[in-house]
Design a protein around this motif. Structure first.
Motif, PDB file in Angstrom:
ATOM      1  N   ILE A 216      15.026   4.536   0.062  1.00 14.58           N
ATOM      2  CA  ILE A 216      14.120   4.734  -1.069  1.00 14.58           C
ATOM      3  C   ILE A 216      13.273   5.982  -0.847  1.00 14.58           C
ATOM      4  CG2 ILE A 216      12.152   3.792  -2.350  1.00 14.58           C
ATOM      5  CD1 ILE A 216      13.203   0.995  -1.780  1.00 14.58           C
ATOM      6  N   VAL A 217      13.151   6.789  -1.895  1.00 13.99           N
ATOM      7  CA  VAL A 217      12.228   7.922  -1.923  1.00 13.99           C
ATOM      8  C   VAL A 217      11.273   7.692  -3.086  1.00 13.99           C
ATOM      9  CG1 VAL A 217      11.969  10.415  -2.193  1.00 13.99           C
ATOM     10  CG2 VAL A 217      13.927   9.502  -0.927  1.00 13.99           C
ATOM     11  N   MET A 218       9.980   7.596  -2.795  1.00 13.91           N
ATOM     12  CA  MET A 218       8.991   7.239  -3.815  1.00 13.91           C
ATOM     13  C   MET A 218       7.911   8.305  -3.936  1.00 13.91           C
ATOM     14  SD  MET A 218       6.477   3.858  -3.935  1.00 13.91           S
ATOM     15  CE  MET A 218       5.567   4.312  -2.437  1.00 13.91           C
ATOM     16  N   VAL A 219       7.678   8.769  -5.158  1.00 22.38           N
ATOM     17  CA  VAL A 219       6.541   9.632  -5.451  1.00 22.38           C
ATOM     18  C   VAL A 219       5.328   8.749  -5.742  1.00 22.38           C
ATOM     19  CG1 VAL A 219       5.563  11.223  -7.153  1.00 22.38           C
ATOM     20  CG2 VAL A 219       7.885  11.579  -6.305  1.00 22.38           C
ATOM     21  N   THR A 220       4.215   9.020  -5.074  1.00 22.78           N
ATOM     22  CA  THR A 220       2.999   8.252  -5.304  1.00 22.78           C
ATOM     23  C   THR A 220       1.780   9.122  -5.035  1.00 22.78           C
ATOM     24  OG1 THR A 220       1.772   6.228  -4.727  1.00 22.78           O
ATOM     25  CG2 THR A 220       2.928   7.353  -2.931  1.00 22.78           C
ATOM     26  N   HIS A 221       0.638   8.746  -5.630  1.00 22.88           N
ATOM     27  CA  HIS A 221      -0.629   9.418  -5.330  1.00 22.88           C
ATOM     28  C   HIS A 221      -1.540   8.503  -4.514  1.00 22.88           C
ATOM     29  CE1 HIS A 221      -1.793   6.925  -8.788  1.00 22.88           C
ATOM     30  NE2 HIS A 221      -2.991   6.946  -8.251  1.00 22.88           N
ATOM     31  N   ASP A 222      -1.079   7.278  -4.247  1.00 26.95           N
ATOM     32  CA  ASP A 222      -1.924   6.239  -3.683  1.00 26.95           C
ATOM     33  C   ASP A 222      -1.628   6.005  -2.198  1.00 26.95           C
ATOM     34  OD1 ASP A 222      -3.562   4.026  -3.336  1.00 26.95           O
ATOM     35  OD2 ASP A 222      -2.050   2.625  -4.090  1.00 26.95           O
ATOM     36  N   PRO A 223      -2.595   6.224  -1.305  1.00 31.81           N
ATOM     37  CA  PRO A 223      -2.369   5.996   0.123  1.00 31.81           C
ATOM     38  C   PRO A 223      -1.969   4.558   0.467  1.00 31.81           C
ATOM     39  CG  PRO A 223      -4.315   7.347  -0.167  1.00 31.81           C
ATOM     40  CD  PRO A 223      -3.918   6.865  -1.538  1.00 31.81           C
ATOM     41  N   VAL A 224      -2.481   3.599  -0.277  1.00 30.85           N
ATOM     42  CA  VAL A 224      -2.105   2.207  -0.012  1.00 30.85           C
ATOM     43  C   VAL A 224      -0.616   2.008  -0.308  1.00 30.85           C
ATOM     44  CG1 VAL A 224      -2.475  -0.201  -0.644  1.00 30.85           C
ATOM     45  CG2 VAL A 224      -4.434   1.338  -0.437  1.00 30.85           C
ATOM     46  N   SER A 225      -0.148   2.554  -1.416  1.00 28.67           N
ATOM     47  CA  SER A 225       1.279   2.473  -1.737  1.00 28.67           C
ATOM     48  C   SER A 225       2.105   3.178  -0.666  1.00 28.67           C
ATOM     49  CB  SER A 225       1.557   3.098  -3.104  1.00 28.67           C
ATOM     50  OG  SER A 225       0.885   2.398  -4.131  1.00 28.67           O
ATOM     51  N   ALA A 226       1.648   4.342  -0.229  1.00 26.69           N
ATOM     52  CA  ALA A 226       2.384   5.112   0.786  1.00 26.69           C
ATOM     53  C   ALA A 226       2.484   4.357   2.103  1.00 26.69           C
ATOM     54  CB  ALA A 226       1.716   6.460   0.998  1.00 26.69           C
ATOM     55  N   SER A 227       1.525   3.459   2.370  1.00 27.37           N
ATOM     56  CA  SER A 227       1.524   2.743   3.646  1.00 27.37           C
ATOM     57  C   SER A 227       2.679   1.756   3.762  1.00 27.37           C
ATOM     58  CB  SER A 227       0.188   2.000   3.832  1.00 27.37           C
ATOM     59  OG  SER A 227       0.071   0.902   2.941  1.00 27.37           O
ATOM     60  N   TYR A 228       3.361   1.457   2.662  1.00 29.26           N
ATOM     61  CA  TYR A 228       4.535   0.583   2.702  1.00 29.26           C
ATOM     62  C   TYR A 228       5.774   1.330   3.202  1.00 29.26           C
ATOM     63  CZ  TYR A 228       2.138  -3.131   0.115  1.00 29.26           C
ATOM     64  OH  TYR A 228       1.275  -4.133  -0.265  1.00 29.26           O
ATOM     65  N   SER A 229       5.704   2.643   3.263  1.00 28.13           N
ATOM     66  CA  SER A 229       6.875   3.440   3.619  1.00 28.13           C
ATOM     67  C   SER A 229       6.942   3.698   5.126  1.00 28.13           C
ATOM     68  CB  SER A 229       6.862   4.768   2.858  1.00 28.13           C
ATOM     69  OG  SER A 229       5.699   5.516   3.157  1.00 28.13           O
ATOM     70  N   ASP A 230       8.074   4.237   5.562  1.00 27.22           N
ATOM     71  CA  ASP A 230       8.266   4.606   6.968  1.00 27.22           C
ATOM     72  C   ASP A 230       7.762   6.012   7.259  1.00 27.22           C
ATOM     73  OD1 ASP A 230       9.897   2.226   7.707  1.00 27.22           O
ATOM     74  OD2 ASP A 230      11.318   3.092   6.288  1.00 27.22           O
ATOM     75  N   ARG A 231       7.700   6.818   6.216  1.00 22.59           N
ATOM     76  CA  ARG A 231       7.437   8.247   6.384  1.00 22.59           C
ATOM     77  C   ARG A 231       6.779   8.773   5.117  1.00 22.59           C
ATOM     78  NH1 ARG A 231      12.300  12.547   5.606  1.00 22.59           N
ATOM     79  NH2 ARG A 231      11.449  14.400   6.642  1.00 22.59           N
ATOM     80  N   VAL A 232       5.818   9.686   5.281  1.00 22.28           N
ATOM     81  CA  VAL A 232       5.151  10.312   4.139  1.00 22.28           C
ATOM     82  C   VAL A 232       5.275  11.826   4.255  1.00 22.28           C
ATOM     83  CG1 VAL A 232       3.025  10.556   2.812  1.00 22.28           C
ATOM     84  CG2 VAL A 232       3.464   8.425   4.048  1.00 22.28           C
ATOM     85  N   LEU A 233       5.735  12.463   3.186  1.00 22.98           N
ATOM     86  CA  LEU A 233       5.743  13.915   3.093  1.00 22.98           C
ATOM     87  C   LEU A 233       4.575  14.337   2.213  1.00 22.98           C
ATOM     88  CD1 LEU A 233       9.522  14.633   2.367  1.00 22.98           C
ATOM     89  CD2 LEU A 233       8.347  14.754   4.574  1.00 22.98           C
ATOM     90  N   PHE A 234       3.851  15.368   2.635  1.00 30.57           N
ATOM     91  CA  PHE A 234       2.722  15.886   1.868  1.00 30.57           C
ATOM     92  C   PHE A 234       3.094  17.254   1.295  1.00 30.57           C
ATOM     93  CE2 PHE A 234       1.038  13.055   5.079  1.00 30.57           C
ATOM     94  CZ  PHE A 234       0.143  12.260   4.361  1.00 30.57           C
ATOM     95  N   LEU A 235       3.022  17.395  -0.022  1.00 26.50           N
ATOM     96  CA  LEU A 235       3.332  18.643  -0.702  1.00 26.50           C
ATOM     97  C   LEU A 235       2.071  19.275  -1.261  1.00 26.50           C
ATOM     98  CD1 LEU A 235       6.278  17.450  -0.628  1.00 26.50           C
ATOM     99  CD2 LEU A 235       6.643  18.637  -2.793  1.00 26.50           C
TER     100      LEU A 235
END
Length: 261
Positions: A216-235
């Motif tokens: 899964i690749v998910m676009v989000t603005h929410d840090p809480v949502s991002a915390s469910y992922s294995d990896r976060v890319l910052f653009l």
């Protein structure tokens, strides 16, 4: 909405998994330019990144950073100005519109803010619709497993107007999973949901990665949502400026807060 500070650091090369690791998708020097001359906007600037199979990746950044453009170009919904995007080993920039349509149908799943369900079909029919349109007989055991994973076993006969917003998004997630795509792209999938329901959907997506081996690749603005992922890319400004592995909500908040230091 969380945004990156205006003074972001210079772009850094993202960590691409080592050779031999299965890649569900990747980009090579991907650039996207809109407009000409004085109206020219560089939405992506030579982005090279890989998305490992079986990994949940979040993409974050302020409005205009290029996060949705990156996802759309990776998914073949928009074409790059230069560089290349790959789904598995398939370079997609040279594909015809028909070939892209078939690629998206066979290898990619989508989850959006708007649930995009057909109101005249029940939940099960919405889930199996992509396979039905393709004339493909789905794996019944797999579809039932997906339905159980997203908690819809007792709601498959209901139409969208008989389901809550969270249940409708579960249908959308199940539909994306049902055909066993190589990768799922999700654009703010909890954006129209309350926090409790959003957490349920993110938990279901996490389960799809853990229990079903989905990518899964998910676009989000929410840090809480991002915390469910294995990896976060910052653009920022069309470039990847940082990344984080095994994020927590606090670590993502902290990264955003200090990204311009």
């Amino acid at each position: 909405m969380t945004v990156l500070p205006p003074d972001t650091p210079a772009p850094i090369p993202p960590q691409i998994p080592a050779s031999g690791v299965a890649m569900a998708a990747r980009s090579d020097q991907a650039s996207k330019v809109y407009g000409l001359g004085d109206t020219e906007v560089h939405a992506l600037r030579s982005v090279s990144v890989g998305f490992q199979a079986g990994v949940f990746t979040s993409i974050m950044g302020p409005s205009g950073s290029g996060k949705s453009t990156l996802m759309q170009c990776m998914a073949g919904l928009d074409r790059l100005s230069s560089g290349e995007a790959y789904i598995g080993d398939i370079p997609i920039s040279s594909l015809t519109d028909k070939q892209l349509t078939l690629l998206r149908r066979d290898k990619i799943g989508f989850v959006f803010q708007s649930f995009n369900l057909i109101p005249t079909l029940n939940a099960l029919e919405n889930i199996t619709l992509p396979m039905d349109l393709a004339g493909v007989k789905g794996d019944t055991e797999w579809v039932n497993s997906v339905i159980a994973t997203v908690g819809l076993a007792d709601r498959v006969g209901h139409r969208p107007n008989e389901l809550s917003g969270g249940q409708q998004q579960r249908v959308a997630v199940a539909r994306a999973l049902a055909s066993r795509p190589d990768i799922i792209f999700a654009d703010e999938p909890t954006g129209n949901l309350d926090s409790k329901t959003g957490a349920e959907i993110l938990s279901f997506m996490r389960s799809a990665v853990n229990e079903l081996g989905q990518t899964i690749v998910m676009v989000t603005h929410d840090p809480v949502s991002a915390s469910y992922s294995d990896r976060v890319l910052f653009l920022a400004d069309g470039s990847i400026v940082d990344e984080m592995h095994q994020p927590t909500a606090d670590s993502v908040y902290d990264k955003i807060r200090h990204l311009g230091d």
